[in-house]
Scaffold this active site. Structure first.
Site, PDB file in Angstrom:
ATOM      1  N   HIS A  72      -3.054 -10.428   4.163  1.00  0.00           N
ATOM      2  CA  HIS A  72      -2.954  -9.177   3.401  1.00  0.00           C
ATOM      3  C   HIS A  72      -1.506  -8.689   3.382  1.00  0.00           C
ATOM      4  CE1 HIS A  72      -7.380  -7.653   3.318  1.00  0.00           C
ATOM      5  NE2 HIS A  72      -7.256  -8.898   2.919  1.00  0.00           N
ATOM      6  N   TYR A 200      -7.870   2.989   4.070  1.00  0.00           N
ATOM      7  CA  TYR A 200      -8.042   4.040   5.075  1.00  0.00           C
ATOM      8  C   TYR A 200      -8.154   5.349   4.302  1.00  0.00           C
ATOM      9  CZ  TYR A 200      -6.385   0.823   8.756  1.00  0.00           C
ATOM     10  OH  TYR A 200      -6.238  -0.228   9.635  1.00  0.00           O
ATOM     11  N   PRO A 292      -9.491   2.717  17.116  1.00  0.00           N
ATOM     12  CA  PRO A 292      -9.418   1.581  16.203  1.00  0.00           C
ATOM     13  C   PRO A 292      -8.580   1.828  14.941  1.00  0.00           C
ATOM     14  CG  PRO A 292     -11.611   2.566  16.168  1.00  0.00           C
ATOM     15  CD  PRO A 292     -10.855   3.234  17.258  1.00  0.00           C
ATOM     16  N   LYS A 296      -5.094  -2.128  16.657  1.00  0.00           N
ATOM     17  CA  LYS A 296      -4.186  -2.677  17.667  1.00  0.00           C
ATOM     18  C   LYS A 296      -4.874  -3.286  18.899  1.00  0.00           C
ATOM     19  CE  LYS A 296      -0.185  -2.128  15.867  1.00  0.00           C
ATOM     20  NZ  LYS A 296      -0.135  -3.238  14.938  1.00  0.00           N
ATOM     21  N   TYR A 384       2.483  -1.735  12.071  1.00  0.00           N
ATOM     22  CA  TYR A 384       1.160  -2.225  11.666  1.00  0.00           C
ATOM     23  C   TYR A 384       1.138  -3.751  11.653  1.00  0.00           C
ATOM     24  CZ  TYR A 384      -3.377  -2.218   9.342  1.00  0.00           C
ATOM     25  OH  TYR A 384      -4.713  -2.391   9.057  1.00  0.00           O
TER      26      TYR A 384
HETATM   27  C1  PHB Z   1     -12.087  -3.834  11.199  1.00  0.00           C
HETATM   28  O1  PHB Z   1     -12.044  -4.637  10.258  1.00  0.00           O
HETATM   29  O2  PHB Z   1     -13.044  -3.821  11.992  1.00  0.00           O
HETATM   30  C2  PHB Z   1     -10.969  -2.886  11.365  1.00  0.00           C
HETATM   31  C3  PHB Z   1      -9.865  -2.982  10.528  1.00  0.00           C
HETATM   32  C4  PHB Z   1      -8.826  -2.089  10.668  1.00  0.00           C
HETATM   33  C5  PHB Z   1      -8.892  -1.109  11.637  1.00  0.00           C
HETATM   34  C6  PHB Z   1      -9.984  -1.029  12.475  1.00  0.00           C
HETATM   35  C7  PHB Z   1     -11.029  -1.919  12.338  1.00  0.00           C
HETATM   36  O3  PHB Z   1      -7.881  -0.224  11.752  1.00  0.00           O
END
Ligand code: PHB
Ligand code: APR
Length: 401
Positions: A72, A200, A292, A296, A384
């Site tokens: 990505h 997000y 989450p 990380k 990130y």
């Molecule tokens: C996930 O795909 O489970 C996931 C992706 C990004 C995050 C947290 C969880 O920030």
């Protein structure tokens, strides 16, 4: 039984440490409380930093990730309807790899089976003993008998609820913690993701995240009560709530279906200091937890074991303990950077219950500061896509920003 490094826990941290040690000729045995099927049934994270991806490739366990994972180049952040793409590739020339932790665990287990590495599953009451002396050992129960494994070192890779950190005298460890007043309800579904990249989303009703495991499997989250019972969330309630919180285009594209897994994760920031107690070293969730939001947790575990494997290799091949002596301080420096980032994302995105007006405006100002500044987006992209990672062959940092 005797080995050089006894590893507690067959999650990604323990299995990867075992793999890295094996590659430098260091004998190790892994003790795991659960069965392999149970370990593989846990659905966890899915985003790998570029240094974590490189390390899995160097460890010879990256073939399936390279074939099936999704690179990505950016993520979208939606803030109360406004959407902005953070283009890592254009900003800093980096990318992340979307590949599920469950799949990494699978690949590491297969590699360990192929190499004949010792793993003892269903080990009850694993106990680290005498780790503050030159003769540490582990005891455990299996098949009605008590067993013992002597070693030079013990690696505590047994997660947040493991026995390693709990075995250290309370006075020797300092805990830093923040518990957030909400959780994440996650659903895994065999339907194509709403978008090619993660979204997000901040919304008055609460935060939401659209993630994925493949082009046909999606992972969605909605912010919920910290003590929510997933059973009380019907499929319809979940999909309706997710749709409400997403930008219009994503809400329209959402393909719903029967969930394969549904669970609630609490949001917590936690660090235990130090990460070394004599001959016991903590790595991964055993030493720290991040919310989450920043993706990380898995990457930190990988960073810890890369550093620990490098330090152990120095000990055995160069007769130098410099890496082991520096392990805790250096690992913690990286951990705190990830903690900072993972704390900053929740200050901006979720809906805190009863958030005073001032803080609501601060959240909006945070988003505006990010969107309005290329430098701020570059800083976010750097963290990130990856904090610097230590070499697994020596303590040196190989992956720089
Ligand atoms: C996930 O795909 O489970 C996931 C992706 C990004 C995050 C947290 C969880 O920030
Ligand atoms: N004895 C033996 N094994 C244990 C014990 C114990 N007393 N307690 C826990 N374990 C095992 C767990 O069953 C689990 O398989 O240790 C393993 C720890 O694995 P994880 O919890 O996955 O932790 P870690 O390997 O550090 O992985 C890092 O990144 O995405 C995040 O939190 C997520 O799991 C993830 C983590």
């Amino acid at each position: 039984m005797r080995t050089q490094v006894a590893i507690i826990g067959a999650g990604p941290a323990g299995l990867l440490l075992g793999r890295l040690l094996e590659r430098t000729g260091i004998a190790n045995v892994i003790l795991e409380r659960r069965s392999p099927d149970y370990v593989l049934s846990r659905i966890r994270a899915g985003v790998l930093e570029h240094g974590a991806r490189d390390l899995l490739n160097q460890a010879g366990v990256g073939a399936r990730m390279e074939a099936e994972g999704l690179a990505h180049h950016g993520v979208a952040i939606a803030f109360h309807g406004a959407q902005h793409r953070i283009d890592f590739h254009a900003l800093i020339g980096r990318e992340v790899m979307v590949y599920g932790q469950t799949e990494i665990t699978h690949d590491l287990m297969d590699a360990r089976t192929a190499s004949g590495g010792g793993t003892i599953y269903d080990a009850e009451d694993v106990t680290p003993v005498d780790f503050d002396t030159p003769h540490p050992h582990l005891t455990w129960r299996k098949d009605g008998r008590t067993h013992r494994l002597d070693s030079d070192f013990i690696a505590g890779c047994d997660g947040f609820h493991g026995v390693s950190r709990a075995s250290v005298p309370a006075a020797a460890v300092r805990n830093f913690e923040r518990v957030y007043p909400f959780g994440w309800l996650g659903v895994l579904v065999d339907r194509p993701p709403v978008s090619d990249e993660l979204i997000y989303a901040a919304h008055d009703r609460g935060f939401a995240l659209c993630s994925m495991r493949s082009r046909t499997r999606s992972r969605y989250y909605v912010q919920c009560e910290a003590d929510a019972d997933p059973a009380n969330w019907s499929a319809t309630a979940f999909w309706d709530e997710l749709r409400r919180r997403l930008p219009a285009a994503a809400a329209e594209a959402l393909q719903t279906g029967q969930s394969i897994e549904k669970s609630v994760a609490p949001l917590r920031s936690f660090v235990a200091e130090p990460m070394r107690f004599g001959r016991l070293f903590l790595a991964g969730d055993a030493a720290h937890i991040v919310p989450p939001t920043g993706a990380k947790g898995l990457n930190l575990a990988i960073g810890d074991v890369a550093r620990l494997a490098g330090a152990l290799s120095e000990h055995y091949t160069e007769r130098s303990d410099a890496g082991l002596d520096a392990y805790s301080v250096q690992a913690l420096a990286r951990v705190w950077q990830a903690e900072r980032f993972s704390w900053w994302m929740p200050t901006m995105l979720p809906r805190f219950p009863d958030l005073p007006g001032f803080e609501q405006r601060m959240q909006a100002a945070e988003f505006a500061a990010l969107v309005g500044s290329r430098a701020a987006q570059q800083a976010m992209s750097e963290i990130y896509t990856g904090l610097p990672m230590a070499s697994a062959e020596s303590g040196r940092v190989v992956s720089r920003r």
